[in-house]
Design an enzyme around this catalytic site. Structure first.
Site, PDB file in Angstrom:
ATOM      1  CB  SER A   1       1.266  -4.428  47.651  1.00 14.46           C
ATOM      2  OG  SER A   1       0.498  -5.241  46.796  1.00 14.46           O
TER       3      SER A   1
ATOM      4  CG  HIS B   1       4.561  -3.327  50.271  1.00 15.06           C
ATOM      5  ND1 HIS B   1       4.542  -2.018  49.822  1.00 15.06           N
ATOM      6  CD2 HIS B   1       4.304  -4.095  49.192  1.00 15.06           C
ATOM      7  CE1 HIS B   1       4.256  -2.009  48.537  1.00 15.06           C
ATOM      8  NE2 HIS B   1       4.113  -3.250  48.121  1.00 15.06           N
TER       9      HIS B   1
ATOM     10  CE  LYS C   1       7.191  -2.184  46.570  1.00  9.44           C
ATOM     11  NZ  LYS C   1       6.832  -1.417  45.424  1.00  9.44           N
TER      12      LYS C   1
HETATM   13  C1  LIG Z   1       4.618  -7.213  47.016  1.00 11.57           C
HETATM   14  C2  LIG Z   1       5.427  -6.732  45.852  1.00 11.57           C
HETATM   15  N1  LIG Z   1       6.282  -7.583  45.264  1.00 11.57           N
HETATM   16  C3  LIG Z   1       7.029  -7.213  44.212  1.00 11.57           C
HETATM   17  C4  LIG Z   1       6.952  -5.936  43.696  1.00 11.57           C
HETATM   18  C5  LIG Z   1       7.745  -5.579  42.486  1.00 11.57           C
HETATM   19  O1  LIG Z   1       8.846  -4.817  42.801  1.00 11.57           O
HETATM   20  P1  LIG Z   1       9.559  -3.890  41.704  1.00 11.57           P
HETATM   21  O2  LIG Z   1       8.877  -2.569  41.752  1.00 11.57           O
HETATM   22  O3  LIG Z   1      10.969  -3.841  42.141  1.00 11.57           O
HETATM   23  O4  LIG Z   1       9.423  -4.575  40.384  1.00 11.57           O
HETATM   24  C6  LIG Z   1       6.096  -5.006  44.298  1.00 11.57           C
HETATM   25  C7  LIG Z   1       6.027  -3.627  43.749  1.00 11.57           C
HETATM   26  O5  LIG Z   1       5.038  -3.005  43.624  1.00 11.57           O
HETATM   27  C8  LIG Z   1       5.299  -5.421  45.381  1.00 11.57           C
HETATM   28  O6  LIG Z   1       4.424  -4.580  45.934  1.00 11.57           O
END
Ligand SMILES: Cc1ncc(COP(=O)(O)O)c(C=O)c1O
Length: 408
Positions: free
Chosen positions: A196, A224, A255
């Site tokens: 991310s 992502h 996203k």
């Molecule tokens: C790689 C990754 N996993 C999980 C999440 C968490 O997702 P959520 O925003 O739905 O809690 C994010 C969000 O930033 C992320 O970048």
């Protein structure tokens, strides 16, 4: 009247809070980049401080949060089911839309079954812990998202599972670690598909080979990657042609799917087990009707318009090339994330302010989100940006970057 609030010195644990001034110092300089309220949003352009700003930091990758059919689906669901399910999936919180979305997502990513959670973060937390126990090993990339780290910690705290954090994307280190684990132990390799912060892609080909050789299962977090890479945006496993080798895909709706919530997809027997053993699922209210309906409508669009995935890639590539040509220190890549390394925190804050004043919003990441001394601008693009937006971003980076002496 004298107030009865305790004085700040009364609360031992809060002393660190009273002493914390770093954010206030940056605010006093007028260059604080976080928690900036958006007053209106059309996707690629938002309104902040009463003026239009080109958004170059959102994870709304295919631009679907502003899509009329996504908004309409959300409104209709709200009218039909109300604002909340008022319970967990286990009890009173399942509606037919949850099950429809589970079927649709499983089919889209090529798995037997899927299970929704209320956020992506809870999905990461909720999937890891029930699958491992005492004597098992989790091998987790050092740069994995905080939701995975949190799932790992819960597994260690609750189940006494061994946690090994292998060096970021270092397949030699992963193999070295696997070799040291007793052959009979359960092993789980967990990785982000697309990381991310820097937007780089995990070496799933090598991870899958090692998993086979050392008898490990694989979880990939495609937050992502979904809608961004792979056939028609089907994510990392699809990109590598390893749909069957990846055991579980975890993902968020926040996203590409233009909503809030998350899901895990995999074998029916495993999903069924998680359904009955994941505390994050059982003890938390289910995703709201409006958020499930908007994710379903967004999925309809992802399936019907794969050209959006191609457009997203070409938009991000255009800016990536533009910034490299200008002389910025851009981390190369092929995803929607275009990281520009600045180095010094203050320089990054000043660049952020210059861009913001000129009408662009990007994210500033500093340590511990980055390695120390590697403050960066995390730019991310959408399929709904047009050339005018993208040229504006490149030209403004050029002007502000020159003014601050970051580029010549
Ligand atoms: C790689 C990754 N996993 C999980 C999440 C968490 O997702 P959520 O925003 O739905 O809690 C994010 C969000 O930033 C992320 O970048």
């Amino acid at each position: 009247m004298q107030n009865s609030f305790p004085t700040t010195t009364d609360k031992k644990l809060f002393k660190k809070c009273y002493a914390y001034t770093r954010a206030d110092d940056v605010k006093a300089e007028g260059i604080y980049p976080w928690f900036r309220p958006i007053q209106e949003s059309e996707g690629p352009v938002v309104h902040m401080e009463g003026r239009p700003i080109v958004m170059a930091g959102s994870n709304n990758y295919l631009g679907l949060t502003a899509h009329p059919s996504v908004k309409e689906a959300s409104i209709k669901a709200l009218e039909k089911y109300g604002t909340s399910c008022s319970g967990s999936r286990y009890l009173t919180g399942t509606i037919d839309l949850h099950e429809e979305l589970e079927r649709r997502l499983a089919k889209f990513v090529g798995k037997e079954s899927a299970l929704l959670f209320s956020t992506g973060y809870m999905t990461g937390q909720g999937v890891i812990q029930p699958l491992v126990g005492r004597g098992d090993y989790i091998l987790s990339d050092k740069d994995n998202h905080a939701s995975i780290v949190s799932g790992n910690l819960m597994a260690r705290g609750g189940m006494n599972t061994n946690i090994i954090r292998y060096k970021h994307c270092d397949m030699g280190d992963l193999e070295r670690r696997l070799k040291q684990i007793p052959a009979e132990a359960g092993k789980l390799i967990v990785t982000d598909g697309v990381f991310s912060t820097f937007g780089n892609i995990a070496d799933l080909g090598q991870i899958s080979k090692l998993a086979q050789e050392y008898d490990a299962q694989i979880i990939v977090d495609d937050a992502h990657a979904f809608g961004v890479i792979g056939e028609g945006g089907r994510g990392t496993a699809s990109k590598f042609g390893l749909k069957d080798e990846v055991d579980l895909i975890v993902c968020t709706f926040s996203k590409t799917l233009a909503s809030i919530g998350g899901f895990v997809a995999g074998e029916e027997r495993v999903i069924n087990y998680l359904k009955h053993h994941s505390p994050a699922l059982i003890f938390s209210a289910s995703p709201t009707p409006a958020s499930v309906a908007s994710a379903l409508a967004a999925l309809d669009i992802v399936e019907a318009q794969p050209e959006l995935v191609t457009k997203l890639a070409s938009n991000a590539n255009k800016v990536r090339k533009g910034l490299i040509d200008l002389g910025f220190n851009v981390i190369p890549g092929e995803t929607a994330i275009v990281p520009v390394i600045i180095g010094d925190d203050h320089q990054a804050f000043h660049l952020w302010k210059g861009l913001f004043d000129a009408g662009i919003f990007v994210n500033v990441f500093i340590a511990p989100a980055t390695p120390p001394g590697k403050a960066m601008m995390r730019n991310s693009f959408m399929a709904s940006h047009n050339d005018e937006h993208l040229d504006f971003v490149i030209d403004t980076y050029a002007k502000v970057g020159k003014k601050l002496g970051i580029i010549d």
